[in-house]
Structure formats: C-alpha cells, structure tokens
Design a protein around this motif. Sequence first.
Motif, mmCIF file in Angstrom:
data_model
loop_
_atom_site.group_PDB
_atom_site.id
_atom_site.type_symbol
_atom_site.label_atom_id
_atom_site.label_comp_id
_atom_site.label_asym_id
_atom_site.label_seq_id
_atom_site.Cartn_x
_atom_site.Cartn_y
_atom_site.Cartn_z
ATOM 1 N N LYS A 175 0.853 -1.189 0.000
ATOM 2 C CA LYS A 175 0.000 0.000 0.000
ATOM 3 C C LYS A 175 0.887 1.237 0.000
ATOM 4 N N CYS A 176 0.270 2.360 -0.285
ATOM 5 C CA CYS A 176 0.993 3.627 -0.187
ATOM 6 C C CYS A 176 0.230 4.538 0.761
ATOM 7 N N THR A 177 0.872 4.940 1.838
ATOM 8 C CA THR A 177 0.241 5.859 2.781
ATOM 9 C C THR A 177 0.853 7.248 2.619
ATOM 10 N N ILE A 178 0.002 8.243 2.781
ATOM 11 C CA ILE A 178 0.447 9.630 2.695
ATOM 12 C C ILE A 178 0.286 10.249 4.079
ATOM 13 N N VAL A 179 1.388 10.532 4.730
ATOM 14 C CA VAL A 179 1.385 11.063 6.095
ATOM 15 C C VAL A 179 1.365 12.589 6.031
ATOM 16 N N LYS A 180 0.345 13.189 6.655
ATOM 17 C CA LYS A 180 0.132 14.640 6.560
ATOM 18 C C LYS A 180 0.999 15.379 7.579
ATOM 19 N N HIS A 247 16.210 21.442 4.760
ATOM 20 C CA HIS A 247 15.601 22.772 4.857
ATOM 21 C C HIS A 247 14.075 22.702 4.847
ATOM 22 N N ILE A 248 13.526 21.540 5.195
ATOM 23 C CA ILE A 248 12.083 21.391 5.315
ATOM 24 C C ILE A 248 11.721 21.384 6.793
ATOM 25 N N ASP A 249 10.628 22.063 7.127
ATOM 26 C CA ASP A 249 10.257 22.184 8.529
ATOM 27 C C ASP A 249 8.753 21.969 8.703
ATOM 28 N N SER A 250 8.345 21.525 9.898
ATOM 29 C CA SER A 250 6.928 21.342 10.217
ATOM 30 C C SER A 250 6.674 21.739 11.669
ATOM 31 N N LYS A 251 5.544 22.416 11.892
ATOM 32 C CA LYS A 251 5.168 22.783 13.258
ATOM 33 C C LYS A 251 4.539 21.598 13.999
ATOM 34 N N LEU A 252 4.163 20.557 13.248
ATOM 35 C CA LEU A 252 3.508 19.407 13.874
ATOM 36 C C LEU A 252 4.491 18.415 14.487
ATOM 37 N N CYS A 253 5.692 18.347 13.903
ATOM 38 C CA CYS A 253 6.619 17.301 14.335
ATOM 39 C C CYS A 253 8.030 17.619 13.873
ATOM 40 N N SER A 254 8.981 16.840 14.356
ATOM 41 C CA SER A 254 10.345 16.891 13.834
ATOM 42 C C SER A 254 10.402 15.951 12.635
ATOM 43 N N LEU A 255 10.502 16.516 11.431
ATOM 44 C CA LEU A 255 10.480 15.689 10.223
ATOM 45 C C LEU A 255 11.624 14.677 10.201
ATOM 46 N N LYS A 256 12.804 15.122 10.646
ATOM 47 C CA LYS A 256 13.948 14.198 10.666
ATOM 48 C C LYS A 256 13.668 13.003 11.563
ATOM 49 N N VAL A 286 2.747 -0.718 11.357
ATOM 50 C CA VAL A 286 3.926 0.074 11.742
ATOM 51 C C VAL A 286 3.685 1.550 11.439
ATOM 52 N N VAL A 287 3.101 1.820 10.262
ATOM 53 C CA VAL A 287 2.784 3.201 9.897
ATOM 54 C C VAL A 287 1.822 3.807 10.916
ATOM 55 N N LYS A 288 0.801 3.042 11.260
ATOM 56 C CA LYS A 288 -0.190 3.517 12.229
ATOM 57 C C LYS A 288 0.462 3.852 13.571
ATOM 58 N N CYS A 291 2.579 7.062 13.270
ATOM 59 C CA CYS A 291 1.716 8.246 13.137
ATOM 60 C C CYS A 291 1.037 8.589 14.458
ATOM 61 N N GLN A 292 0.633 7.572 15.184
ATOM 62 C CA GLN A 292 0.029 7.825 16.498
ATOM 63 C C GLN A 292 1.032 8.446 17.462
ATOM 64 N N LYS A 293 2.267 7.991 17.391
ATOM 65 C CA LYS A 293 3.309 8.521 18.273
ATOM 66 C C LYS A 293 3.496 10.025 18.071
ATOM 67 N N TYR A 294 3.413 10.469 16.801
ATOM 68 C CA TYR A 294 3.644 11.886 16.500
ATOM 69 C C TYR A 294 2.343 12.649 16.235
ATOM 70 N N SER A 295 1.198 11.997 16.492
ATOM 71 C CA SER A 295 -0.128 12.623 16.311
ATOM 72 C C SER A 295 -0.323 13.134 14.882
ATOM 73 N N LEU A 296 0.026 12.302 13.913
ATOM 74 C CA LEU A 296 -0.096 12.666 12.500
ATOM 75 C C LEU A 296 -1.210 11.869 11.833
ATOM 76 N N ASN A 297 -1.983 12.526 10.975
ATOM 77 C CA ASN A 297 -3.008 11.857 10.186
ATOM 78 C C ASN A 297 -2.397 11.298 8.903
ATOM 79 N N TYR A 298 -3.055 10.309 8.307
ATOM 80 C CA TYR A 298 -2.547 9.741 7.061
ATOM 81 C C TYR A 298 -3.691 9.155 6.239
ATOM 82 N N GLU A 299 -3.453 9.035 4.925
ATOM 83 C CA GLU A 299 -4.388 8.405 3.987
ATOM 84 C C GLU A 299 -3.742 7.128 3.461
#
Length: 315
Positions: A175-180, A247-256, A286-288, A291-299
């Motif tokens: 599958k392919c998940t898209i993490v927001k 040089h990418i940043d997010s207020k929701l999480c640490s992308l790295k 694993v994706v779920k 994502c739950q750990k960082y409170s991120l939604n995904y499709e």
Amino acid sequence: MQEKIIVKIPSRCIFNLASFDILNGFGGGYGVALDTESYLELSFHKNTHVLLPKKYHQLLLHYISVFQKKIGREDFFRIKIIFDSRIQSHSGFASNMMVACSVVYALNQLYQKPFSSLECIQMIKDNYIEMDSEHVFNVPFYTANALYLLFYGGFGIINKWRSLIMRENVSEEMKCTIVKTKAHLKNIDEKSLLFIAVAEDKKFDLEREKMILHDLPQIIQEKNYQQLAYDTQYIQNRGGESVFRNHIDSKLCSLKEVISSFEKERLVTGFTNSFDIFVFTKELNVVKKICQKYSLNYEIFSIDNIGLHCIKENK
C-alpha cells in the motif's frame, strides 16, 4: 463509435532520487501508480465544448486540439472530471498530468484506438504544457513518471531522459500511505540553496545513476522491498536531495525524527511536492504506530496495476 465513455484515472507518487529542480525538469527515479476514485466522463456535444471543472478548461482544450489535429476531426465534447478527495493540486499526485493523460486516453478510446499507448504518451511529451489557476509552463518541465504510471499502472523506473526503463506489477499486499505533515520549505534564499544542492549533486550523480539503472530493476523483479527501502534511503540522504531535505520544517513534528522512525523499520519513504511523506509498504500497523506517536493523520491508497481504463456507467 461509442457516444459516451467513463475512464477511471489512477494517480501516482514519485520517490525522489534527485530533486526535480536540480535535474532542471528532467526525469529520474521511480514511482508507483495509486488506485483512486478519480474519473473522466466524455461524450459528444452538438456545437460547443462543455468542460468541467473550469480550472482545467485551457488544459483540456489544449489536448483536445492536439488530438484532433492528429486525426483531422473537429468534434465538440462534454467532459467532466471528478478527482479523488484525497488528491490536492501540487501535492505530487500529478493532477495536471492526470488531466492530460486521461483526456488523450479517452479521446483515443472514443475514436476506436487510432494510436497505441506509446503514441499517446509521445503525443503528450511532444505537446506538453501545464496550466492551472496559478502557473503556466510551456517548457518540458516534467519527469515522465506520471505519463507511464498513469497509462500502464504498477511500478515504473524512469531514467533522467524521461524514458521508461522498467515496469512491474506490485503485490496487492503493498500500500501507499500519505502522512500529513503540514511541512514547508524554511524561509531561505532558494537560489542559494539550489546552487549548493547542484554542487553536491554533481559529486553523487554517477553513483546514483548506476543504482537506478542497474540495482533497482533487479530489486524490483525480486520484490525485495526491504532492499528497495535501504537503497532509496541511501540515495535520498546524499547529493542534492539531502540538501533540500535539511531545509524542510513542520510545526507538527520533527520531520527528521519521523523519517528516521520509518527508515529504521526499513520502509520506503519519500516527500511529496507539498512535503507530506509517502510510505510504500505492507506494514500498515507500523505506519499507524508511528503516526500515532507523532499525532499525524494519514491516507491509505491501494496500488493500481492496470492504469487508465474504461468502466461501466455505474461508478
């Protein structure tokens, strides 16, 4: 000749192996076709074109004109396009190329296939233009991933000269998940960043191209997705792609931190054009968990191994 057809449109995601900007619009890398609820409905119309949504009016007119010149006809059409609600413009799902490919495919079907799929693809390549409400490009600024994946489906590897070097079906388990992430490029001088990225990329170019042309095809034939994840991570964390990633940043999480969590699990990852995270895997649990750990939604998208195709009317 049919009076009306409905085409189901896949989308695609690209796992960047070199920044699009660094390659100056050339291809390179690989992608997978996504099964979406997107459709193009086409029928003849009496004396004028009716094209919906209006946002893609110019784009549709352009490819209708190109196709009609090829076959020497001047018919009018009613065309309606419905996009999957999960697909956003400029997100890396190729909404503009979805329009171009689906309208050329639909016209070819309506006129009883005067052209092969390869000829349809070449038609778009030779007459490429991208239009929407914000940007107009009339130079060949595309990677060709979308062209081949939308027509053929499955997994495709494209070289930097925009040619398909391999196409394979993908296991239904994948599958392919898209993490927001709601990420963005930091407030920096993009020209300076590009200069640095190009310089770094030149050091890595030969090694990357060898891996794309020789290593990845064998890995995909063997469906060795763990090795694919390892090689993808190796490439993405070197050269110009790594410069942009820093040089990418997010207020929701640490992308790295998030990317590192996926990479430790040997999952295939990449960034969309809008800096959401693609994850290509069968390990949805694993994706779920991540994502739950960082409170991120995904499709979640299933993989499309068919490509563009006509369906019956009861969609």
